[in-house]
Structure formats: structure tokens, C-alpha cells
Design a protein around this motif. Structure first.
Motif, PDB file in Angstrom:
ATOM      1  N   ASP A 167       0.796  -1.226   0.000  1.00  0.00           N
ATOM      2  CA  ASP A 167       0.000   0.000   0.000  1.00  0.00           C
ATOM      3  C   ASP A 167       0.831   1.279   0.000  1.00  0.00           C
ATOM      4  O   ASP A 167       0.349   2.322  -0.437  1.00  0.00           O
ATOM      5  CB  ASP A 167      -0.930   0.028   1.223  1.00  0.00           C
ATOM      6  N   CYS A 168       2.048   1.198   0.507  1.00  0.00           N
ATOM      7  CA  CYS A 168       2.854   2.411   0.636  1.00  0.00           C
ATOM      8  C   CYS A 168       3.599   2.741  -0.657  1.00  0.00           C
ATOM      9  O   CYS A 168       3.506   3.860  -1.168  1.00  0.00           O
ATOM     10  CB  CYS A 168       3.842   2.254   1.791  1.00  0.00           C
ATOM     11  N   LEU A 169       4.323   1.768  -1.189  1.00  0.00           N
ATOM     12  CA  LEU A 169       5.174   2.030  -2.350  1.00  0.00           C
ATOM     13  C   LEU A 169       4.362   2.135  -3.639  1.00  0.00           C
ATOM     14  O   LEU A 169       3.569   1.255  -3.956  1.00  0.00           O
ATOM     15  CB  LEU A 169       6.210   0.921  -2.519  1.00  0.00           C
ATOM     16  N   ILE A 170       4.564   3.218  -4.360  1.00  0.00           N
ATOM     17  CA  ILE A 170       4.079   3.354  -5.725  1.00  0.00           C
ATOM     18  C   ILE A 170       5.293   3.204  -6.631  1.00  0.00           C
ATOM     19  O   ILE A 170       6.197   4.040  -6.624  1.00  0.00           O
ATOM     20  CB  ILE A 170       3.408   4.719  -5.967  1.00  0.00           C
ATOM     21  N   ARG A 171       5.327   2.124  -7.386  1.00  0.00           N
ATOM     22  CA  ARG A 171       6.471   1.855  -8.257  1.00  0.00           C
ATOM     23  C   ARG A 171       6.366   2.721  -9.515  1.00  0.00           C
ATOM     24  O   ARG A 171       5.514   2.505 -10.375  1.00  0.00           O
ATOM     25  CB  ARG A 171       6.497   0.381  -8.646  1.00  0.00           C
ATOM     26  N   LEU A 172       7.246   3.700  -9.613  1.00  0.00           N
ATOM     27  CA  LEU A 172       7.223   4.608 -10.758  1.00  0.00           C
ATOM     28  C   LEU A 172       7.862   3.985 -11.995  1.00  0.00           C
ATOM     29  O   LEU A 172       7.436   4.251 -13.121  1.00  0.00           O
ATOM     30  CB  LEU A 172       7.952   5.906 -10.415  1.00  0.00           C
ATOM     31  N   GLY A 173       8.900   3.187 -11.794  1.00  0.00           N
ATOM     32  CA  GLY A 173       9.615   2.593 -12.916  1.00  0.00           C
ATOM     33  C   GLY A 173      11.105   2.599 -12.659  1.00  0.00           C
ATOM     34  O   GLY A 173      11.552   2.517 -11.511  1.00  0.00           O
ATOM     35  N   SER A 174      11.878   2.718 -13.716  1.00  0.00           N
ATOM     36  CA  SER A 174      13.337   2.705 -13.599  1.00  0.00           C
ATOM     37  C   SER A 174      13.942   3.843 -14.401  1.00  0.00           C
ATOM     38  O   SER A 174      13.370   4.293 -15.397  1.00  0.00           O
ATOM     39  CB  SER A 174      13.911   1.373 -14.104  1.00  0.00           C
ATOM     40  N   CYS A 175      15.107   4.280 -13.944  1.00  0.00           N
ATOM     41  CA  CYS A 175      15.892   5.285 -14.663  1.00  0.00           C
ATOM     42  C   CYS A 175      17.197   4.642 -15.107  1.00  0.00           C
ATOM     43  O   CYS A 175      17.903   4.039 -14.294  1.00  0.00           O
ATOM     44  CB  CYS A 175      16.173   6.492 -13.767  1.00  0.00           C
ATOM     45  N   LEU A 176      17.504   4.751 -16.391  1.00  0.00           N
ATOM     46  CA  LEU A 176      18.767   4.257 -16.935  1.00  0.00           C
ATOM     47  C   LEU A 176      19.612   5.470 -17.301  1.00  0.00           C
ATOM     48  O   LEU A 176      19.258   6.233 -18.205  1.00  0.00           O
ATOM     49  CB  LEU A 176      18.530   3.381 -18.165  1.00  0.00           C
ATOM     50  N   ALA A 177      20.710   5.657 -16.582  1.00  0.00           N
ATOM     51  CA  ALA A 177      21.529   6.857 -16.762  1.00  0.00           C
ATOM     52  C   ALA A 177      23.003   6.484 -16.847  1.00  0.00           C
ATOM     53  O   ALA A 177      23.674   6.331 -15.823  1.00  0.00           O
ATOM     54  CB  ALA A 177      21.297   7.840 -15.618  1.00  0.00           C
ATOM     55  N   PRO A 178      23.534   6.312 -18.055  1.00  0.00           N
ATOM     56  CA  PRO A 178      24.964   6.022 -18.194  1.00  0.00           C
ATOM     57  C   PRO A 178      25.808   7.221 -17.789  1.00  0.00           C
ATOM     58  O   PRO A 178      25.382   8.372 -17.947  1.00  0.00           O
ATOM     59  CB  PRO A 178      25.114   5.716 -19.690  1.00  0.00           C
ATOM     60  N   VAL A 179      26.984   6.952 -17.255  1.00  0.00           N
ATOM     61  CA  VAL A 179      27.884   8.035 -16.860  1.00  0.00           C
ATOM     62  C   VAL A 179      29.211   7.883 -17.596  1.00  0.00           C
ATOM     63  O   VAL A 179      29.614   6.787 -17.979  1.00  0.00           O
ATOM     64  CB  VAL A 179      28.120   8.046 -15.334  1.00  0.00           C
ATOM     65  N   GLY A 180      29.875   9.003 -17.782  1.00  0.00           N
ATOM     66  CA  GLY A 180      31.143   9.015 -18.494  1.00  0.00           C
ATOM     67  C   GLY A 180      31.355  10.362 -19.158  1.00  0.00           C
ATOM     68  O   GLY A 180      30.665  11.341 -18.861  1.00  0.00           O
ATOM     69  N   GLN A 181      32.312  10.413 -20.063  1.00  0.00           N
ATOM     70  CA  GLN A 181      32.622  11.644 -20.782  1.00  0.00           C
ATOM     71  C   GLN A 181      31.678  11.775 -21.971  1.00  0.00           C
ATOM     72  O   GLN A 181      31.800  11.054 -22.954  1.00  0.00           O
ATOM     73  CB  GLN A 181      34.075  11.630 -21.260  1.00  0.00           C
ATOM     74  N   TYR A 182      30.744  12.703 -21.873  1.00  0.00           N
ATOM     75  CA  TYR A 182      29.735  12.864 -22.916  1.00  0.00           C
ATOM     76  C   TYR A 182      30.273  13.685 -24.080  1.00  0.00           C
ATOM     77  O   TYR A 182      30.959  14.687 -23.882  1.00  0.00           O
ATOM     78  CB  TYR A 182      28.491  13.548 -22.343  1.00  0.00           C
ATOM     79  N   LYS A 183      29.935  13.245 -25.303  1.00  0.00           N
ATOM     80  CA  LYS A 183      30.244  13.999 -26.507  1.00  0.00           C
ATOM     81  C   LYS A 183      28.940  14.304 -27.231  1.00  0.00           C
ATOM     82  O   LYS A 183      28.069  13.437 -27.337  1.00  0.00           O
ATOM     83  CB  LYS A 183      31.184  13.202 -27.417  1.00  0.00           C
ATOM     84  N   VAL A 184      28.798  15.519 -27.714  1.00  0.00           N
ATOM     85  CA  VAL A 184      27.548  15.967 -28.321  1.00  0.00           C
ATOM     86  C   VAL A 184      27.140  15.033 -29.461  1.00  0.00           C
ATOM     87  O   VAL A 184      27.925  14.749 -30.367  1.00  0.00           O
ATOM     88  CB  VAL A 184      27.686  17.410 -28.859  1.00  0.00           C
ATOM     89  N   GLY A 185      25.900  14.532 -29.383  1.00  0.00           N
ATOM     90  CA  GLY A 185      25.354  13.699 -30.448  1.00  0.00           C
ATOM     91  C   GLY A 185      25.790  12.257 -30.439  1.00  0.00           C
ATOM     92  O   GLY A 185      25.318  11.460 -31.263  1.00  0.00           O
TER      93      GLY A 185
END
Length: 238
Positions: A113-131
Motif C-alpha cells: 500500500d505504501c510504495l508506488i512503483r514509478l519505474g526505472s531510470c537508466l543513466a549512463p555516466v562518463g565523458q559525454y560527446k555531443v550527439g
């Protein structure tokens, strides 16, 4: 927010050797640095009036992601009606004859009753390059359907999948880490929810442009990507 405060408190004592006894979410670090490893945290639960009573669950999900900046694979949930403090008290009743029943009841209410499962977040980390491609995800749903999603640097989007196990093959882009190290592929099970699965390629830390026009444009696009305000987005799915 309390999470940020707790993270700042969880630090090594200078010059003291500490054992790893809390969990894999806490790591040895140089003196004064936080012990909390966001890559190892697999569940974020938001509690409090703003998160519990947001008009739409998509708004709660965005607040969790943009505030806590989860890394790798993280399940998201909220406290349905801000009952976690009361359940915590119930689970710690000391009266011996009812302590175990109270603890089990608190756990059952928490999960059902307490937890509402919103879903998951997938977030890679590292040195980002545009595009650049930062993550390729191959999903196999419970009905056998397969999907492939490509996440580009700077993008965020969500797919609607209910709370159910989803087989996933996650292939990070060059130099990126989705949880097993740079360039390491992960085959695992992830979960959807009332919001779904959110793919976040905006980088860590989250960069907010100082240019007003760019900032407003980015914030608007991010909001539309997860359908926070469907009445303002004619192409959205409510």
C-alpha cells in the motif's frame, strides 16, 4: 533535501581505516569524501508531501531524477500517502508480545500500500560527446515482444511499461558506464512502473545552461519527454 544531507554525513573519518560493513552502496574513499556510491544504489524512494501528492507521477519521477541524479540502473518509487514515518515507528515497537507481528504488518503495508512503483531510470555516466550514442538497450517484454532503444548524449525519453520484469541487454557507448564499468555490457532484469522506463542521457552532473533561451528550451523539452504536463503537449499520451 534529506538524501543530500545524509550523503554529506556519510563520510570517512580522516586518517581512520573503516571496514566495509554497511552495504555495497557505500565505498571506501579518501578522507572527507562521501561514502555513498550512486551507481550501487538500486532503489530511490521519495517521501513527503511534494513527491507523494504531486498531480502526476511523471512529475514525481522527474523530481527524483533531477534532484538525486541517479546513475546506472535505478528503480524509482514514491510513498503513496506519506506513511513511511508511521510504518517505521510500527516496525520498531519494543513490546515483546506484539513486536514481530507489528514488524511483519509494517512490511506488508509498506510493500502493498505504501510504495508506488514509478519505474526505472537508466543513466549512463562518463565523458559525454555531443550527439554521441551513450546507450543501446535491447528489451524483451513479458509477452515476448522485443524493443531496441538508442539513447543519444543530451537526450531524455521514456517508454511506457508497467511494473513487470523486463529482460534487458544494456550496451554502453564508448567510454560510458551503465553499472559494470566502462564499455561493459550488462544483461539483467529491469522493471517498469506507472511512469515506465526513463532513459536519461543528460550526463552527471546535470548541466543547466546559463543562457535563458537555451535553459527554457531544455527544461520544456525534458518535461515533454516524460509527459509531465499532457495538457500542454498536444502530441502526448495521457
Amino acid at each position: 533535501m534529506s538524501f543530500i544531507q545524509h550523503k554529506s554525513f556519510a563520510v570517512n573519518l580522516k586518517g581512520v581505516q573503516k571496514e566495509r560493513t554497511i552495504s555495497d552502496a557505500f565505498e571506501q574513499s579518501e578522507s572527507g569524501e562521501s561514502l555513498v556510491d550512486m551507481m550501487d544504489l538500486d532503489l530511490l524512494v521519495g517521501s513527503g508531501g511534494v513527491l507523494s501528492h504531486a498531480p502526476r507521477r511523471e512529475q514525481s519521477a522527474r523530481m527524483l531524477i533531477d534532484s538525486f541524479l541517479p546513475e546506472g540502473i535505478t528503480q524509482l518509487a514514491v510513498d503513496s500517502i506519506f506513511m513511511m514515518p508511521q510504518l517505521g515507528v510500527m516496525a520498531n515497537i519494543q513490546k515483546e508480545e506484539i513486536a514481530e507481528d507489528a514488524r511483519m504488518a509494517a512490511i506488508e503495508v509498506f510493500e502493498k500500500d505504501c510504495l508506488i512503483r514509478l519505474g526505472s531510470c537508466l543513466a549512463p555516466v562518463g565523458q559525454y560527446k555531443v550527439g554521441a550514442t551513450v546507450l543501446i538497450t535491447e528489451l524483451t517484454l513479458s509477452n515476448g515482444e522485443t524493443q531496441t532503444h538508442v539513447l543519444k548524449s543530451g537526450d531524455i525519453f521514456r517508454i511506457k511499461i508497467p511494473y513487470e520484469p523486463v529482460k534487458a541487454k544494456l550496451t554502453p557507448g564508448k567510454g560510458m558506464n551503465i553499472g559494470a564499468g566502462k564499455n561493459e555490457v550488462i544483461v539483467t532484469t529491469i522493471y517498469g512502473g506507472v511512469v515506465g522506463i526513463i532513459f536519461d542521457g543528460r550526463g552527471r552532473p546535470l548541466e543547466i545552461s546559463s543562457d535563458p533561451k537555451t535553459r527554457i528550451s531544455n527544461l520544456t523539452n525534458w518535461s515533454k519527454a516524460v509527459n509531465e504536463y499532457p495538457n500542454l503537449n498536444p502530441n502526448s499520451e495521457s
